[in-house]
Design a protein around this motif. Structure first.
Motif, short mmCIF file in Angstrom:
data_model
loop_
_atom_site.label_atom_id
_atom_site.label_comp_id
_atom_site.label_asym_id
_atom_site.label_seq_id
_atom_site.Cartn_x
_atom_site.Cartn_y
_atom_site.Cartn_z
N LEU A 30 42.51 8.02 27.41
CA LEU A 30 42.88 8.22 26.02
C LEU A 30 41.93 7.54 25.06
O LEU A 30 41.72 8.02 23.97
N PHE A 36 34.68 3.64 35.74
CA PHE A 36 33.49 2.84 35.99
C PHE A 36 33.44 1.60 35.13
O PHE A 36 33.16 0.51 35.60
N PHE B 131 22.30 19.60 34.83
CA PHE B 131 22.49 18.16 34.97
C PHE B 131 23.04 17.84 36.36
O PHE B 131 22.75 16.79 36.91
N VAL B 135 21.94 15.06 39.33
CA VAL B 135 22.82 14.16 40.07
C VAL B 135 22.61 14.31 41.58
O VAL B 135 22.47 13.33 42.31
N GLY B 179 17.45 16.83 28.00
CA GLY B 179 17.99 16.48 26.68
C GLY B 179 17.46 17.40 25.60
O GLY B 179 18.21 17.87 24.74
N TYR B 182 19.07 20.72 25.88
CA TYR B 182 20.46 20.74 25.45
C TYR B 182 20.57 20.78 23.94
O TYR B 182 21.40 21.48 23.37
N ILE B 183 19.69 19.99 23.26
CA ILE B 183 19.88 19.92 21.82
C ILE B 183 19.46 21.22 21.15
O ILE B 183 19.96 21.58 20.10
N PHE C 43 19.67 10.26 24.72
CA PHE C 43 20.73 11.25 24.87
C PHE C 43 21.86 11.04 23.88
O PHE C 43 22.41 11.99 23.33
N LEU C 46 21.16 12.19 20.51
CA LEU C 46 21.02 13.64 20.36
C LEU C 46 22.28 14.25 19.78
O LEU C 46 22.24 15.24 19.09
N ILE C 56 37.39 10.61 19.44
CA ILE C 56 38.74 10.44 19.99
C ILE C 56 39.61 11.43 19.25
O ILE C 56 39.76 11.37 18.04
N ASP C 66 29.20 14.73 19.08
CA ASP C 66 29.26 15.53 20.29
C ASP C 66 29.58 14.63 21.49
O ASP C 66 28.82 13.70 21.77
N LEU C 68 29.64 15.41 24.74
CA LEU C 68 29.06 15.75 26.04
C LEU C 68 27.91 14.84 26.47
O LEU C 68 27.89 14.40 27.62
N PRO C 69 26.94 14.49 25.59
CA PRO C 69 25.89 13.58 26.08
C PRO C 69 26.44 12.23 26.49
O PRO C 69 25.90 11.59 27.39
N LEU C 72 27.56 12.59 30.02
CA LEU C 72 26.43 12.65 30.93
C LEU C 72 25.82 11.29 31.13
O LEU C 72 25.38 10.93 32.23
N MET C 73 25.81 10.47 30.07
CA MET C 73 25.19 9.17 30.18
C MET C 73 25.99 8.21 31.02
O MET C 73 25.43 7.28 31.60
N LEU C 74 27.33 8.41 31.10
CA LEU C 74 28.08 7.57 32.03
C LEU C 74 27.58 7.76 33.44
O LEU C 74 27.34 6.78 34.17
N THR C 75 27.40 9.02 33.84
CA THR C 75 26.86 9.29 35.17
C THR C 75 25.50 8.66 35.34
O THR C 75 25.19 8.05 36.37
N ILE C 77 24.14 6.07 33.83
CA ILE C 77 24.13 4.60 33.91
C ILE C 77 24.53 4.17 35.31
O ILE C 77 23.94 3.23 35.87
#
Lengths: 127, 552, 107
Positions: A30, A36, B131, B135, B179, B182-183, C43, C46, C56, C66, C68-69, C72-75, C77
């Motif tokens: 939420l 992680f 992406f 991975v 990136g 995507y943009i 990212f 962007l 939120i 946005d 989505l980036p 992606l950045m969590l993955t 890191i």
């Protein structure tokens, strides 16, 4: 040679950092946070205690942490495959995202603590 | 259950890796671990045969998570994917059988990383989201960093570290390009990107393509970006070297085909890529002139053959692309066989230097399979290298300089493989009188025999493989299906091949006579450490960027 | 002029310079880490939309950046963390084999 101040402050701070980490894991779907991030904070709490109090007395926990990791992966894949069993695709959202967050949090925590315990066996004593 | 086959193809090696980890907590579990790994590597065969029937109805797509198509992570199986997955399943399974006796350490962690790497390889070939490609790439490559360190300790650690730094650099370039895409476009699905990529302005397309070329060049080892490959592939244990040279380098080629098929609207792309491929083909052979270590020789020839493949794909005509894909399949088979033969020799004699081998006739299975593989890579007619090399060479007839460079690379290839044949097998060394070498154990002979059988099968029946496997793959990239028939035993090609073989043997005589001057060249080449490699890579990338800006 | 994209490119180039010139292995790993953070910043910036707030979703809010980036950045890191951990393990092993941390002297 750690001083009295550091030992006492660590003992006082340790439950608060744990609680904060658990809060970030559970509220991950939420608000900012998630599996992680919360797992890293939990690992930081335990690693603070290991750094301050010496890593030798924590080496006996290594088999339990390995076991937790393996259970985590099995549970994750079971949840994914249960998406197939219920007629739809793999990893479909059956309301299981908080459960996935908790599994990832536990797994990241155990993984990071294991990494620290294994690397600290190679430590060179320079006195 | 048939509908969910794509995701099961990726998960099955992972599940068997988890079971392996569970069994490693108990004691004395080696047999069960090996049986688990065997099942985990054998089931993808079964899935691929089921998928082949389903593939004739059209492209198979599978959305993970139940979302709809442009927003979900899609797994796409078309004919190109099927070709690469098919060759992956064969090479990894045979390499696993070889490694049961070869790997002397008795714990199960080696097979754990092996299975994770195989799962990552299937993931790269199956995914349709750019992406997700990154991975799965990281999953494969991290497992291979760990697997390389199972070789001889000192050199393999240095090689693994160098590979780590260079591979991370490639991933960062790849991410920058993702990136930027995507943009400008807005979604990450590869099919959606290829429809909308002509909307981007030319300057941004130049930057995106240069960054992709940097990442792909490092992963597929094109010449300015090749510094990591020789030490990494030569210090790894032999079954891992077979998978690394056979499949992991080809993932770079696979990504290159997908990126090239996105359809960048730039001028002079084909010529630039063909020039890079030709330089790679020749440079690999020149770099191998000074080597006497058998696995480093084989690694340099991997670079050279990748150059051939890049030339074939860069031509982007029907025969060029089909020749390139056919050469991918052939190279995986004969290079895997060559590394397994080299591993057999090292297993029995204990040294990697070919001047100390001198096995003679005491290892007949290794000798025969090595001769089959060496004839394949040189492009002699009944074996598989001849078909794909002649297809690639006939696609560059209109560029005579590139054709000439490819012919020189073929001559050098013949010379080096006869050098290995002469020193390792024919010339008897004094060790042979001291102890008798026997043949390697049966579980190591069987993969070599099966791969040699595939070499012959792929060469003698080229039309069968072309119609069912290769041409559907290339026609899924180039629209329009065209039929190519290979005339087996064409006299003009046979004359050309034997001229190349004779010139190669003359070159071998020159190398043996003049080996002292060639050793001085070795001191020049061996000064490249990590910092110089990365500096050369970055400089070449800047030159490519400037060249594309000038031309467009 | 000073926005996220430019600073991320400067960070990436600083990291790249660090890899090219450093001889100490630990400094090479630190430069890799700096490069990784540069890509993360690239990212995230962007997805920036002017005059909008954090993504939120609550009722009545619809101008968000946005998301989505950021996902992606969590993955990314996590992957960088694993690479750094693996690199440090290999460096520790290298130190125990060779006795030096200098990449020129390890030959």
């Amino acid at each position: 040679m750690t001083s009295r101040i550091i030992l006492t402050v660590t003992r006082v701070l340790f439950p608060f950092i744990l609680l904060f980490g658990i809060y970030i894991i559970i509220f991950g779907h939420l608000s900012p946070g998630g599996g992680f991030q919360g797992g890293v904070i939990l690992a930081t709490a335990i690693m603070l205690v290991i750094v301050v109090y010496g890593h030798r007395r924590f080496q006996r926990f290594v088999p339990y942490l390995l076991f937790i990791e393996i259970i985590g992966v099995i549970l994750f894949i079971l949840i994914g495959v249960s998406g197939i069993a219920s007629g739809k695709q793999f990893l479909v959202n059956l309301g299981t995202i908080p459960l996935l967050n908790i599994i990832i949090g536990v797994k990241v925590f155990s993984g990071l603590v294991l990494m620290y315990l294994f690397l600290s066996k190679w430590e060179i004593k320079n006195d | 259950m048939i509908d969910h086959l794509p995701i099961f193809l990726i998960i099955t090696p992972l599940i068997s890796a988890i079971f392996l980890a569970i069994f490693s907590l108990f004691a004395k579990a080696e047999k069960i671990q090996k049986i688990t790994a065997f099942i985990g590597l054998f089931l993808p065969f079964f899935y691929l045969t089921l998928l082949y029937q389903k593939l004739s109805n059209g492209i198979i797509e599978y959305n993970i998570g139940g979302w709809t198509k442009p927003y979900a992570i899609t797994l796409v199986i078309d004919d190109l994917t099927f070709t690469f997955a098919f060759i992956t399943s064969i090479i990894t399974f045979l390499s696993f059988i070889y490694s049961i006796k070869y790997m002397k350490n008795k714990d199960g962690k080696f097979y754990f990383f092996f299975l994770v790497m195989v799962s990552g390889l299937y993931g790269i070939f199956l995914t349709g989201d750019i992406f997700n490609l990154y991975v799965f790439f990281e999953l494969t490559v991290v497992s291979s960093y760990i697997l390389i360190t199972y070789g001889d300790k000192k050199v393999s650690l240095k090689a693994s570290f160098k590979y780590l730094v260079v591979g991370s650099l490639a991933s960062f370039f790849f991410l920058f390009a993702i990136g930027l895409l995507y943009i400008k476009i807005g979604l990450l699905n590869i099919e959606y990107l290829s429809i909308h990529i002509h909307n981007i302005d030319t300057q941004t397309q130049i930057v995106i393509f240069s960054l992709f070329l940097g990442a792909i060049g490092i992963k597929a080892a094109i010449i300015p970006f090749h510094g990591w490959l020789v030490s990494a592939h030569s210090t790894a244990p032999s079954p891992i070297s077979a998978i690394l040279s056979g499949i992991t380098v080809k993932t770079g080629v696979y990504i290159f085909i997908r990126i090239f098929a996105l359809g960048f609207t730039l001028q002079n792309l084909n010529e630039m890529i063909m020039v890079l491929g030709a330089i790679t083909a020749l440079g690999g052979v020149i770099g191998a002139l000074v080597e006497w270590d058998i696995k480093r020789l084989l690694a340099y020839h991997t670079i050279s053959q990748i150059g051939f493949i890049i030339v074939g794909i860069g031509a982007f005509s029907t025969i060029g692309l089909a020749g390139g894909i056919y050469h991918v399949v052939n190279h995986a088979v004969f290079k895997g066989l060559l590394f397994l033969c080299a591993g057999a020799i090292i297993y029995r004699t204990g040294t990697k230097d070919i001047r100390e081998h001198g096995i003679g006739k005491t290892m007949p299975v290794t000798l025969i399979t090595y001769i089959i593989a060496a004839l394949s890579i040189s492009g002699v007619t009944p074996f598989n290298g001849a078909v794909s090399k002649s297809m690639i060479e006939s696609s560059v007839y209109s560029y005579p300089i590139i054709w000439l460079i490819l012919v020189f690379a073929s001559i050098g290839t013949v010379a080096h493989f006869s050098k290995i044949l002469y020193y390792s097998f024919i010339k008897s060394h004094k060790n042979l009188q001291k102890k008798k070498y026997q043949e390697v154990p049966l579980s190591m002979q069987i993969p070599m025999i099966i791969l040699a059988f595939f070499c012959i099968l792929l060469g003698v029946l080229p039309n069968l493989w072309l119609d069912n496997l290769i041409l559907p793959a290339s026609s899924s990239i180039l629209s329009g299906y065209s039929v190519i028939q290979i005339k087996f035993l064409d006299p003009l090609h046979i004359i050309k091949e034997w001229i190349i073989v004779v010139l190669g043997l003359i070159l071998l005589k020159v190398i043996i006579v003049r080996s002292k001057e060639i050793d001085k060249l070795r001191k020049l080449i061996s000064k490249f450490n990590l910092n110089t490699c990365i500096f050369i890579m970055v400089t070449t990338l800047i030159f490519i960027l400037i060249f594309l800006k000038i031309v467009n | 002029m000073i926005n996220g994209l430019n600073i991320s490119i400067i960070l990436f180039l600083v990291g790249l310079y660090g890899i090219i010139t450093n001889k100490n292995v630990i400094k090479i790993i630190m430069s890799l880490s700096i490069m990784g953070n540069g890509v993360v910043l690239f990212f995230i910036s962007l997805g920036f939309v002017k005059d909008s707030i954090a993504p939120i979703i609550l009722p009545g809010i619809d101008n968000i950046v946005d998301p989505l980036p950021q996902a992606l950045m969590l993955t990314m890191i996590v992957i960088n963390l694993c690479l750094t951990a693996l690199a440090l393990t290999i460096v520790t092993w290298l130190y125990h084999e060779f006795g030096t941390l200098d990449i020129g002297e390890m030959k």
